[in-house]
Design a protein around this motif. Structure first.
Motif, PDB file in Angstrom:
ATOM      1  N   ALA A 137       0.827  -1.210   0.000  1.00  0.00           N
ATOM      2  CA  ALA A 137       0.000   0.000   0.000  1.00  0.00           C
ATOM      3  C   ALA A 137       0.859   1.256   0.000  1.00  0.00           C
ATOM      4  CB  ALA A 137      -0.930  -0.010   1.218  1.00  0.00           C
ATOM      5  N   GLY A 138       1.963   1.230   0.730  1.00  0.00           N
ATOM      6  CA  GLY A 138       2.855   2.383   0.747  1.00  0.00           C
ATOM      7  C   GLY A 138       3.477   2.647  -0.613  1.00  0.00           C
ATOM      8  N   ALA A 139       3.921   1.585  -1.291  1.00  0.00           N
ATOM      9  CA  ALA A 139       4.513   1.743  -2.622  1.00  0.00           C
ATOM     10  C   ALA A 139       3.491   2.276  -3.619  1.00  0.00           C
ATOM     11  CB  ALA A 139       5.089   0.412  -3.096  1.00  0.00           C
ATOM     12  N   TRP A 140       2.251   1.762  -3.557  1.00  0.00           N
ATOM     13  CA  TRP A 140       1.211   2.243  -4.467  1.00  0.00           C
ATOM     14  C   TRP A 140       0.858   3.701  -4.170  1.00  0.00           C
ATOM     15  CZ3 TRP A 140      -0.544   0.971  -8.977  1.00  0.00           C
ATOM     16  CH2 TRP A 140      -0.465  -0.350  -9.416  1.00  0.00           C
ATOM     17  N   SER A 141       0.806   4.067  -2.902  1.00  0.00           N
ATOM     18  CA  SER A 141       0.466   5.448  -2.543  1.00  0.00           C
ATOM     19  C   SER A 141       1.523   6.415  -3.063  1.00  0.00           C
ATOM     20  CB  SER A 141       0.342   5.578  -1.019  1.00  0.00           C
ATOM     21  OG  SER A 141      -0.689   4.741  -0.524  1.00  0.00           O
TER      22      SER A 141
END
Length: 331
Positions: free
Chosen positions: A89-93
């Motif tokens: 989720a952090g990478a996508w954000s």
């Protein structure tokens, strides 16, 4: 003893290669799809850990008593889902926030067609993975060790996450120090050679592009050698930590691998493999395995073996379901 069926290992390798080819094809023809495949693969990590560990343990015996991993896939997801979700989720954000940013536009104008904005996702992934990697390693080791059985005897792991962070940080400093020493030393040597050639009275030395390419190749080889050495150093310290913190019926496992010795073993094996065009890979593997075996031991006496009555019975359905997924896919 290792009793695995080579056909199962081959099937697992075929599946792994097919998945890799699918991902590589998607990165070329459908980059957005490739990001989805990568994210899905990361979220499959807990299941892969369980299946791979169960395969290797169930096909390993000591004194004719089989090891086993008595853990469910859902147990693994309960342990891993939060850090993996933070990672993905952090990478996508970060990727979605920067997709239309000025930074991306500057990179696009600077590199032209060579720049692919989808590569930013993997960059963010590795940036976030850095601080999470020691913790993920700790969680993986603790989960597996606390679900491993040797016959009916359970293993127990009493290590701490802080020790994993210590080992990874020290290994990182070792890598940086080696790179710094070799790069500075190599640069000083190159300056001395250029100065000597220039002052030797011969023709004027004018390095061309091919000389800088050669220098870059040599620098890359030195950097790779430092990483190989660091990998051996990390493996030794990590193995010593894991086994010293693992107990079986109150008895200890021991690992006394020398960190610098292991680093040199990895580096010298790599040099031998490269110089022999790969022919010395078996020699290098046996050399490493012999050293690890000589420095690994367990306090197990005949009384413990006599009390160990073998593996716990399982239902036929459960056994068949496990057999369907039991394969080493080489990840």
């Amino acid at each position: 003893a290792y009793t695995a069926d080579p056909v199962r290992i081959l099937k697992g390798r075929i599946i792994a290669v097919a998945a890799l080819l699918l991902y590589l094809a998607a990165t070329y023809f459908a980059p957005r799809l490739a990001l989805g495949i990568l994210s899905f693969g990361i979220l499959l990590t807990p299941a892969i850990i369980v299946f791979a560990a169960r395969f290797n343990l169930r096909n390993t015996t000591y004194r004719n008593i089989r090891f086993d991993l008595r853990a469910r896939v859902m147990d693994a997801y309960r342990m891993f889902i939060i850090p993996l979700f933070i990672l993905v989720a952090g990478a996508w954000s970060l990727y979605l926030l920067s997709e239309n940013s000025q930074f991306v536009e500057q990179m696009q104008s600077a590199q032209g067609d060579e720049f692919h904005r989808e590569e930013l996702f993997t960059t963010y992934l590795f940036i976030l993975l850095g601080p999470l990697l020691p913790y993920l390693d700790f969680v993986r080791v603790r989960f597996l060790a606390n679900h491993i059985f040797w016959g009916n005897l359970p293993f127990r792991f009493e290590g701490r996450a802080s020790r994993f962070y210590e080992i990874y940080i020290v290994s990182g400093f070792v890598t940086f120090a080696l790179l710094l020493v070799f790069m500075v030393g190599g640069g000083a040597l190159a300056v001395l050679i250029f100065s000597f050639v220039k002052e030797s009275g011969g023709a004027r030395f004018d390095p061309g592009p091919e000389d800088f390419v050669l220098l870059g190749v040599l620098a890359g080889m030195v950097g790779y050698g430092c990483l190989v050495f660091s990998a051996g150093y990390l493996r030794a310290r990590r193995s010593n930590l894991i086994l010293s913190a693992t107990h079986i019926e109150g008895r200890l496992l021991h690992s006394e691998l020398g960190a610098w010795r292991m680093g040199w073993l990895y580096a010298s094996n790599t040099i031998a493999i490269l110089l022999s065009a790969g022919l010395l890979i078996p020699w290098a593997m046996i050399r490493t395995a012999r050293y690890v075996a000589d420095r690994t031991s367990a306090d197990v006496n005949p009384t413990v073996v006599a009390l160990n009555t073998g593996a716990r019975p399982t239902t036929a359905l459960g056994e068949e379901m496990m057999d369907a997924f039991d394969m080493d896919i080489g990840l």
